[in-house]
Design an enzyme around this catalytic site. Structure first.
Site, PDB file in Angstrom:
ATOM      1  N   ASP A  33       0.800  -1.229   0.000  1.00 42.59           N
ATOM      2  CA  ASP A  33       0.000   0.000   0.000  1.00 42.59           C
ATOM      3  C   ASP A  33       0.834   1.282   0.000  1.00 42.59           C
ATOM      4  OD1 ASP A  33       0.989   0.052   2.607  1.00 42.59           O
ATOM      5  OD2 ASP A  33      -0.874  -0.674   3.490  1.00 42.59           O
TER       6      ASP A  33
ATOM      7  N   ARG B 179       1.021   7.020   0.118  1.00 44.22           N
ATOM      8  CA  ARG B 179       0.228   6.015   0.840  1.00 44.22           C
ATOM      9  C   ARG B 179      -1.125   5.894   0.163  1.00 44.22           C
ATOM     10  NH1 ARG B 179      -2.348   2.694   3.143  1.00 44.22           N
ATOM     11  NH2 ARG B 179      -2.064   1.872   5.245  1.00 44.22           N
TER      12      ARG B 179
ATOM     13  N   ASP C  86      -5.451  -0.895   3.635  1.00 43.53           N
ATOM     14  CA  ASP C  86      -4.332  -1.333   4.468  1.00 43.53           C
ATOM     15  C   ASP C  86      -3.973  -2.756   4.071  1.00 43.53           C
ATOM     16  OD1 ASP C  86      -2.454  -1.488   6.572  1.00 43.53           O
ATOM     17  OD2 ASP C  86      -3.949  -2.365   7.915  1.00 43.53           O
ATOM     18  N   THR C  87      -2.694  -2.991   3.749  1.00 44.20           N
ATOM     19  CA  THR C  87      -2.229  -4.334   3.445  1.00 44.20           C
ATOM     20  C   THR C  87      -1.342  -4.822   4.583  1.00 44.20           C
ATOM     21  OG1 THR C  87      -0.245  -3.560   2.260  1.00 44.20           O
ATOM     22  CG2 THR C  87      -2.258  -3.873   0.966  1.00 44.20           C
TER      23      THR C  87
ATOM     24  N   GLU D 136       1.843  -6.065   6.718  1.00 41.74           N
ATOM     25  CA  GLU D 136       3.205  -5.542   6.695  1.00 41.74           C
ATOM     26  C   GLU D 136       4.195  -6.563   6.132  1.00 41.74           C
ATOM     27  OE1 GLU D 136       3.890  -2.520   7.405  1.00 41.74           O
ATOM     28  OE2 GLU D 136       2.080  -1.858   8.432  1.00 41.74           O
TER      29      GLU D 136
ATOM     30  N   ARG E 245       3.458  11.808   4.371  1.00 45.30           N
ATOM     31  CA  ARG E 245       3.344  11.062   3.122  1.00 45.30           C
ATOM     32  C   ARG E 245       2.188  11.613   2.298  1.00 45.30           C
ATOM     33  NH1 ARG E 245       2.819   5.071   5.598  1.00 45.30           N
ATOM     34  NH2 ARG E 245       1.122   6.225   6.621  1.00 45.30           N
TER      35      ARG E 245
END
Length: 260
Positions: A61, A75, A80-81, A83, A126
């Site tokens: 992501d 971002r 959300d992927t 980690e 970001r």
């Protein structure tokens, strides 16, 4: 003379009818082509978005681009992927798959198109954006569609596409693919790696069950071992000789990533 006139008139009527029928048939074909294009669904109009040079993929992501002469992190908004290399969380299941999937979507791409919402940056400075390829494929949509991301970090005012993304996510949940194939792995606060470490095999049998694994391994006519990820070109047409649950598993078996 009357017979000649009658034959000419009849010929004219027949030609006119055939021409009209051909026109109607062509119109119908054009309509079918048009409807088929609409149903494709995965390509979007990017003409109004900003194009930036792509430098690389950091995570499923997160990307790196050239922005106003500097290297900046982007971002992906609203997703959300898992980690891959978090300071405290380490590597989470399906993290490498999500990263590889994003890399494959952007393989050989020199630029990406960014659609900004209201706020341009998060608290880590970001850039925040919806990211598209030059063909109009939205990265967030594809990650959600393939069960490699969850809808998350829904903060006003950046909520433009939340309804769209939640609809895509529901389909992946119903299909129990990717992160949704493991009960209790996905939570409102992130991903629970510990469910994979449980001694109770019933908690992760879906992850180990080949019927839930959708990375296709194929050996081509030259004997080369190639693996294909969901969402890649011609994925649906590939005959799977082996199925893998992760990119690591496929590569350990001697398979290499498909070029597209």
């Amino acid at each position: 003379m009357k017979k000649v006139f009658f034959l000419l008139l009849l010929s004219t009527l027949l030609i006119s009818a055939c021409t009209e029928e051909t026109t109607i048939r062509n119109d119908n074909q054009n309509q079918i082509v048009s409807e088929t294009s609409k149903e494709a669904g995965s390509k979007h109009d990017i003409k109004s978005f900003e194009e930036f040079p792509l430098e690389g993929v950091i995570d499923g992501d997160t990307l790196k681009i050239q922005y106003n002469g500097s290297t900046e992190k982007v971002r992906l908004l609203l997703v959300d992927t898992p980690e891959t290399n978090h300071p405290s969380l380490g590597e989470q299941p399906f993290g490498q798959e999500a990263k590889e999937f994003t890399k494959q979507l952007l393989k050989d791409k020199k630029t990406v198109y960014l659609e900004f919402d209201v706020s341009y940056r998060d608290k880590y400075k970001r850039l925040l954006a919806y990211v598209y390829t030059d063909e109009g494929i939205n990265i967030q949509e594809e990650l959600l569609k393939n069960g490699l991301a969850r809808v998350a970090y829904i903060y006003e005012p950046n909520t433009k596409h939340v309804d769209w993304f939640e609809t895509v996510q529901r389909t992946a949940q119903q299909q129990a693919i990717g992160i949704w194939s493991v009960e209790n792995y996905v939570t409102d606060r992130g991903f629970r790696k510990e469910v994979f470490n449980s001694k109770d095999e019933n908690k992760n049998n879906n992850y180990n069950n080949k019927s839930q694994c959708n990375i296709k391994g194929n050996i081509n006519a030259k004997g080369a071992k190639i693996y294909h990820l969901p969402g890649q070109q011609n994925y649906e047409d590939v005959k799977a000789e082996e199925l893998f649950c992760s990119v690591v598993e496929a590569e350990n078996a001697g398979f290499k990533a498909a070029e597209r």
